[in-house]
Motif scaffolding. Structure first.
Motif, short mmCIF file in Angstrom:
data_model
loop_
_atom_site.label_atom_id
_atom_site.label_comp_id
_atom_site.label_asym_id
_atom_site.label_seq_id
_atom_site.Cartn_x
_atom_site.Cartn_y
_atom_site.Cartn_z
N SER A 1 0.83 -1.20 0.00
CA SER A 1 0.00 0.00 0.00
C SER A 1 0.87 1.25 0.00
O SER A 1 0.92 1.98 -0.97
CB SER A 1 -0.93 -0.01 1.22
N LYS B 1 -7.50 -6.86 -10.23
CA LYS B 1 -7.94 -6.04 -9.11
C LYS B 1 -9.42 -6.23 -8.82
O LYS B 1 -9.88 -6.09 -7.69
CB LYS B 1 -7.65 -4.57 -9.42
N ILE C 1 -8.08 -5.43 -1.83
CA ILE C 1 -7.93 -4.72 -3.11
C ILE C 1 -6.46 -4.48 -3.42
O ILE C 1 -5.96 -4.85 -4.49
CB ILE C 1 -8.69 -3.38 -3.08
N THR C 2 -5.74 -3.89 -2.48
CA THR C 2 -4.35 -3.51 -2.71
C THR C 2 -3.45 -4.71 -2.92
O THR C 2 -2.44 -4.62 -3.63
CB THR C 2 -3.84 -2.66 -1.53
N ALA D 1 -9.48 -2.56 3.21
CA ALA D 1 -9.42 -2.29 1.77
C ALA D 1 -9.38 -0.79 1.49
O ALA D 1 -8.57 -0.31 0.68
CB ALA D 1 -10.60 -2.93 1.06
N LYS E 1 -2.07 -5.87 -6.38
CA LYS E 1 -1.00 -5.26 -7.14
C LYS E 1 -0.03 -6.32 -7.66
O LYS E 1 0.82 -6.04 -8.49
CB LYS E 1 -0.24 -4.24 -6.29
N ASP F 1 -6.08 0.91 2.90
CA ASP F 1 -4.91 0.59 2.06
C ASP F 1 -4.91 1.41 0.78
O ASP F 1 -3.86 1.80 0.27
CB ASP F 1 -4.88 -0.90 1.73
N GLU F 2 -6.10 1.65 0.23
CA GLU F 2 -6.20 2.46 -0.98
C GLU F 2 -5.97 3.95 -0.67
O GLU F 2 -5.50 4.69 -1.53
CB GLU F 2 -7.57 2.27 -1.63
#
Length: 588
Positions: free
Chosen positions: A21, A106, A96-97, A389, A100, A392-393
């Motif tokens: 992140s 994603k 989500i992160t 989530a 990567k 982290d974004e």
């Protein structure tokens, strides 16, 4: 899969990867070694263990149901559970992160977020019902018992053999709690039931306060919420064993019907129960594991959590059916006619059975307090998946406590407003719709894509084709059952548009995968492999490592086939984490 390959440099395994992140913003970790374990146990051991597993067990042949259940647990549950914990622990990021590792996918993480949002939306409604019953349990006599003056005429009609009347617990559930008698169906939600609205508000305030300081606060809460239900179950088992007719209920629970093994429904129910009870593919497990230390023994935790969860389901069956056996004995009917599935079992059959016990007020308070603890723990895990989530974004939210507080408050309040539909007069119809489709085929597709993606990207070992096939079997049966059966609540059959809306709910979750894959391809330039499949620069960059004795050493990692770094000799992230666990065990 080789646990300890030859000539492996173990120094790589003692250093965590850079968080994917933001490496400049510190990430929380669990305050003690038992907090993660108890949080996962509390997350997995929920309301489904109390009503869903016992019901499926006797509906599908009694004790023989345990055979397909443990087979599905071994081939599907344990591998997926270990995979999700390993990915979260290694990537140190939310659902989500963490993707990567492959920006093209994603949408898997966003799909998990959608499922978790739907689950949180309706799951706290169950806690609101529990609050309502818990408050009502302080009345003596209990308002759903025959001793209550308002139920005297109703119980007299039932005693005279008139089967057209509902029991007091059914009347209390349908009229006092749900108000469903005032609604004609899905199209007629009616007004909000304000006593339930206050209970729902209290439930969300408790969730907000417990999660305000992140895992540092929720990790302490689980010491109580994860252990108290076991005490209550033990007390209920001891009490149930002393009741007349309890052995009849236990025999009904365990008596095997070997012919049911040939039924596809039995195997599908076993697989769905494993999926449902372990909380796989929703993002909660991945998020909680992301706060672990890099060398945490994830294999040990997986075995403890999975065994503990399954044992609780089996253990709860004795507590439930001993009481239902007594209830059947008192009524003079077979056990199969007093047990139901879903909310009806927890909020109709159980209260009625508890009302028959000496000291019914005490047992009712204890039982609904247990349901509250079970529900709140599971909701912690789902909410942790959502908040992790988002944080982290937007990692800057972690640094500013005021911003984080406002975000959590807005999130809980938004859930509260959306949940008001589910506590209207016709809210139970919407509740059943969301419950039926939020964790149905959409969740299975997300989990299937997660398995395939990690396998193709070489992030897990290649010998996982068995649970790929298991997931495909579950998915095929779900589509078959969805096409050939109608959705209904009680005697109400959902209209075609209602079932179509449910399908859209499931599709909204799994369609995130192709949508965000298209976005990733559209935003970038270059070949598919170089841009969308190759891991992002921060993904599992181990950098300079330290040797086993703590002195500075050289990096001992090489590139995998997609451009990421794996320790020398390792084939997958799962193998790295497993080797780390073995090393940490040796040091102990």
């Amino acid at each position: 899969m080789a646990i300890l390959p030859q000539n492996v440099c173990y120094a790589c395994y003692t250093q965590p990867p850079a968080p994917v992140s933001d490496p400049h913003i510190p990430r929380e970790q669990w305050g003690g070694k038992y907090e993660f374990l108890l949080s996962c146990i509390g997350y997995c051991v929920g309301l489904g263990n109390v009503w869903r597993f016992p019901y499926l067990c006797y509906r599908n042949g009694g004790g023989v149901f345990l055979i397909p259940y443990f087979i599905m647990l071994f081939f599907t549950g344990v591998p997926l559970f270990l995979m999700e914990l390993s990915l979260g622990q290694y990537g140190a990021a939310g659902p989500i992160t963490v993707w990567k590792c492959c920006p093209l996918l994603k949408g898997i993480g966003i799909g998990m977020l959608c499922v978790s949002t739907l689950v949180c939306l309706y799951y706290n409604v169950i806690i609101a019902w529990t609050f309502y019953y818990l408050g009502s349990s302080f009345q003596s006599p209990l308002p759903w018992s025959c001793e209550a003056p308002a139920n005297a005429a109703l119980c007299a009609n039932i005693s005279s053999g008139n089967g057209s009347f509902q029991s007091p617990s059914e009347v209390f559930w349908n009229e006092k709690v749900l108000g469903v008698v005032h609604s004609k169906g899905l199209h007629d939600p009616g007004p909000v039931r304000w006593p339930l609205a206050l209970c729902l508000l209290a439930a969300w305030i408790i969730i907000f306060l417990c999660m305000l300081k992140g895992i540092r606060s929720s990790g302490k809460v689980v010491y109580v919420t994860a252990t108290f239900p076991y005490f209550v179950l033990l007390v209920l088992i001891i009490k149930g064993a002393t009741l007349e007719g309890s052995l009849q209920g236990v025999a009904f629970y365990l008596t095997p019907d070997w012919s049911r093994l040939a039924s596809a429904q039995v195997w599908n129910d076993a697989a769905s129960q494993v999926f449902y009870s372990l909380g796989i593919g929703v993002g909660g497990l991945l998020s909680m594991a992301s706060y672990n230390k890099f060398d945490n023994n994830v294999i040990r935790d997986t075995l403890i959590i999975v065994v503990g969860n399954c044992s609780t389901s089996f253990f709860a069956g004795f507590a439930i059916f001993s009481i239902l056996g007594h209830m059947a004995w008192r009524k003079g009917v077979p056990v199969g006619e007093v047990a139901d599935t879903g909310p009806g079992l927890a909020f109709v059959a159980y209260p009625e059975a508890l009302a028959l016990l000496p000291g019914s007020v005490f047992w009712s308070i204890l039982f609904f307090l247990m349901l509250f603890m079970l529900g709140i723990d599971t909701l912690f895990g789902n909410m942790e998946g959502i908040t992790t989530a988002v944080l982290d974004e937007f990692p800057q939210l972690r640094q500013n406590m005021m911003h984080k507080t406002l975000f959590l408050a807005a999130l809980c309040f938004a859930f509260y407003l959306m949940g008001l539909l589910l506590i209207s007069d016709g809210g139970i119809y919407w509740f059943t719709l969301i419950d039926s489709f939020s964790t149905s085929f959409g969740l299975i597709i997300i989990a299937l894509f997660m398995c395939i993606a990690l396998w193709i990207l070489n992030l897990v070992c290649s010998d996982c084709v068995v649970f790929h096939l298991s997931l495909q079997f579950i998915l095929t049966y779900i589509f078959f059952e969805m096409y050939n059966t109608s959705l209904q609540y009680g005697s109400y059959v959902y209209p075609f548009w209602g079932k179509a809306l449910g399908v859209c709910i499931g599709m909204a979750c799994c369609m995130q995968i192709p949508i965000w894959a298209g976005v990733a391809i559209f935003k970038e330039s270059g070949t598919l492999k170089d841009v969308s499949i190759k891991p992002a620069p921060l993904w599992h960059t181990l950098g300079q490592t330290a040797t086993h004795d703590g002195s500075k050493g050289q990096p001992c990692c090489h590139d995998n086939k997609w451009g990421g770094s794996y320790p020398n000799g390792s084939r997958s992230v799962l193998e790295i984490v497993m080797q780390t666990n073995v090393l940490s065990c040796r040091e102990v």
